[in-house]
Design a protein around this motif. Structure first.
Motif, PDB file in Angstrom:
ATOM      1  N   ARG A 113       3.152 -24.644 -10.466  1.00 45.51           N
ATOM      2  CA  ARG A 113       2.871 -26.066 -10.296  1.00 45.51           C
ATOM      3  C   ARG A 113       2.369 -26.684 -11.597  1.00 45.51           C
ATOM      4  NH1 ARG A 113       0.772 -24.159  -5.268  1.00 45.51           N
ATOM      5  NH2 ARG A 113      -1.378 -24.327  -6.029  1.00 45.51           N
ATOM      6  N   ARG A 114       1.531 -25.954 -12.300  1.00 46.41           N
ATOM      7  CA  ARG A 114       1.025 -26.458 -13.585  1.00 46.41           C
ATOM      8  C   ARG A 114       2.170 -26.614 -14.583  1.00 46.41           C
ATOM      9  NH1 ARG A 114      -1.116 -24.779 -18.523  1.00 46.41           N
ATOM     10  NH2 ARG A 114      -3.007 -25.902 -19.157  1.00 46.41           N
ATOM     11  N   GLN A 115       3.043 -25.609 -14.627  1.00 45.25           N
ATOM     12  CA  GLN A 115       4.173 -25.678 -15.552  1.00 45.25           C
ATOM     13  C   GLN A 115       5.114 -26.824 -15.192  1.00 45.25           C
ATOM     14  OE1 GLN A 115       4.580 -24.143 -18.372  1.00 45.25           O
ATOM     15  NE2 GLN A 115       6.568 -25.128 -18.756  1.00 45.25           N
ATOM     16  N   SER A 116       5.301 -27.059 -13.906  1.00 43.38           N
ATOM     17  CA  SER A 116       6.180 -28.160 -13.499  1.00 43.38           C
ATOM     18  C   SER A 116       5.622 -29.491 -13.969  1.00 43.38           C
ATOM     19  CB  SER A 116       6.374 -28.169 -11.981  1.00 43.38           C
ATOM     20  OG  SER A 116       5.223 -28.650 -11.306  1.00 43.38           O
ATOM     21  N   LEU A 117       4.303 -29.634 -13.980  1.00 41.84           N
ATOM     22  CA  LEU A 117       3.670 -30.871 -14.455  1.00 41.84           C
ATOM     23  C   LEU A 117       3.812 -31.013 -15.971  1.00 41.84           C
ATOM     24  CD1 LEU A 117       0.488 -30.804 -12.207  1.00 41.84           C
ATOM     25  CD2 LEU A 117       2.262 -32.577 -12.179  1.00 41.84           C
ATOM     26  N   ILE A 118       3.718 -29.901 -16.681  1.00 37.77           N
ATOM     27  CA  ILE A 118       3.893 -29.942 -18.140  1.00 37.77           C
ATOM     28  C   ILE A 118       5.313 -30.405 -18.482  1.00 37.77           C
ATOM     29  CG2 ILE A 118       4.069 -28.502 -20.211  1.00 37.77           C
ATOM     30  CD1 ILE A 118       1.752 -26.817 -19.033  1.00 37.77           C
TER      31      ILE A 118
ATOM     32  N   GLY B 123       7.731 -34.311  -8.544  1.00 37.96           N
ATOM     33  CA  GLY B 123       7.902 -34.259  -7.098  1.00 37.96           C
ATOM     34  C   GLY B 123       6.646 -33.838  -6.364  1.00 37.96           C
ATOM     35  N   VAL B 124       5.467 -34.248  -6.900  1.00 38.93           N
ATOM     36  CA  VAL B 124       4.194 -33.883  -6.274  1.00 38.93           C
ATOM     37  C   VAL B 124       3.342 -35.131  -6.105  1.00 38.93           C
ATOM     38  CG1 VAL B 124       4.254 -31.564  -7.267  1.00 38.93           C
ATOM     39  CG2 VAL B 124       3.089 -33.401  -8.507  1.00 38.93           C
ATOM     40  N   SER B 125       2.259 -35.007  -5.377  1.00 40.83           N
ATOM     41  CA  SER B 125       1.363 -36.144  -5.177  1.00 40.83           C
ATOM     42  C   SER B 125       0.549 -36.389  -6.444  1.00 40.83           C
ATOM     43  CB  SER B 125       0.423 -35.882  -4.004  1.00 40.83           C
ATOM     44  OG  SER B 125      -0.423 -34.780  -4.288  1.00 40.83           O
ATOM     45  N   PRO B 126       0.155 -37.649  -6.704  1.00 38.07           N
ATOM     46  CA  PRO B 126      -0.575 -37.974  -7.932  1.00 38.07           C
ATOM     47  C   PRO B 126      -1.864 -37.189  -8.127  1.00 38.07           C
ATOM     48  CG  PRO B 126       0.251 -39.968  -6.929  1.00 38.07           C
ATOM     49  CD  PRO B 126       0.518 -38.863  -5.949  1.00 38.07           C
ATOM     50  N   GLY B 127      -2.510 -36.803  -7.034  1.00 36.06           N
ATOM     51  CA  GLY B 127      -3.764 -36.081  -7.183  1.00 36.06           C
ATOM     52  C   GLY B 127      -3.617 -34.710  -7.803  1.00 36.06           C
ATOM     53  N   LEU B 128      -2.419 -34.135  -7.784  1.00 39.58           N
ATOM     54  CA  LEU B 128      -2.246 -32.777  -8.281  1.00 39.58           C
ATOM     55  C   LEU B 128      -2.437 -32.687  -9.792  1.00 39.58           C
ATOM     56  CD1 LEU B 128      -1.637 -29.981  -7.106  1.00 39.58           C
ATOM     57  CD2 LEU B 128       0.754 -30.319  -7.769  1.00 39.58           C
TER      58      LEU B 128
ATOM     59  N   TYR C 196      -5.116 -29.961 -12.252  1.00 43.53           N
ATOM     60  CA  TYR C 196      -4.805 -29.017 -13.326  1.00 43.53           C
ATOM     61  C   TYR C 196      -5.199 -29.512 -14.711  1.00 43.53           C
ATOM     62  CZ  TYR C 196      -2.139 -26.339  -9.923  1.00 43.53           C
ATOM     63  OH  TYR C 196      -1.786 -25.591  -8.835  1.00 43.53           O
ATOM     64  N   PHE C 197      -5.309 -30.815 -14.898  1.00 41.85           N
ATOM     65  CA  PHE C 197      -5.606 -31.380 -16.216  1.00 41.85           C
ATOM     66  C   PHE C 197      -6.722 -32.416 -16.103  1.00 41.85           C
ATOM     67  CE2 PHE C 197      -1.065 -30.355 -16.008  1.00 41.85           C
ATOM     68  CZ  PHE C 197      -0.980 -29.395 -17.009  1.00 41.85           C
TER      69      PHE C 197
END
Length: 214
Positions: free
Chosen positions: A19-24, A49-54, A58-59
């Protein structure tokens, strides 16, 4: 409408590292599409494709995600350069040339990578953290090139100016090729680099020779 689907990863419930890598990766894509000004928590999370809170899980915020995206992008480029050298003929000039011309082929010569990289460049003079990352990433590139130059010409006392000249040449040709419709082919760019490399090595090596009449 398929735009959102094209940016949505195959998974949305992977392990924390995924999930962290997908955000990067989504941050890098957002910078490519929207630029620095349009990159936000919402734009990054929409592409992932995730909710804004995610993202905040992670960051620390968008700035931290951008810094990680720059670091990840730098690692991608570095790995592509390493693979090009590994695939080259086993002689110093071929390995050096492979390192230099890898920028003219995918995955480095890519419009999306260029757009992301330009966003990082725009932030470099304004954001101290991005500026430090920029120095680190380019420092590693120059260090790798310097080691290959020295392997090619161990007789040279100073390789700094060759590195400066070659970096400027590569950046310019890479920019033109990545923008598309360049007035030259990747093969022609490689030929220019090969010609200039040999000329620089011979010219600067000659200038560094001691005066035999002294």
């Amino acid at each position: 409408m398929t735009t959102k689907q094209s940016y949505t990863p195959a998974y949305t419930r992977g392990d924390p590292d995924e999930r962290r890598q997908s955000l990067i990766e989504a941050t890098a894509r957002s910078l490519a599409v929207h630029g620095v000004g349009g990159t936000s928590v919402r734009s990054i999370c929409a592409m992932a494709g995730v909710s804004p809170g995610l993202l905040r899980h992670y960051f620390g915020g968008v700035a931290d995600a951008i810094a990680e995206a720059y670091r990840w992008t730098g690692h991608r480029v570095a790995r592509a350069l390493e693979e090009a050298v590994e695939a080259a003929e086993d002689n110093p000039r071929a390995r050096l040339l492979a390192y230099l011309v890898a920028s003219f082929r995918p995955p480095i010569a890519d419009p999306e990578l260029l757009a992301t990289w330009l966003a990082f460049w725009a932030m470099t003079p304004q954001d101290p953290a991005i500026g430090r990352l920029h120095e680190d990433i380019y420092g590693e590139f120059r260090s790798g090139m310097d080691a290959l130059i020295r392997a090619c010409r161990p007789d040279m006392a100073d390789t700094r100016l060759i590195g400066v000249a070659l970096t400027a040449l590569i950046d310019g040709l890479w920019l033109e090729l990545s923008l598309g419709k360049a007035p030259f082919t990747p093969e022609e760019a490689e030929g220019l680099v090969a010609t200039w490399l040999d000329a620089l090595l011979d010219s600067l090596a000659a200038n560094q020779q001691p005066d035999r009449q002294a």
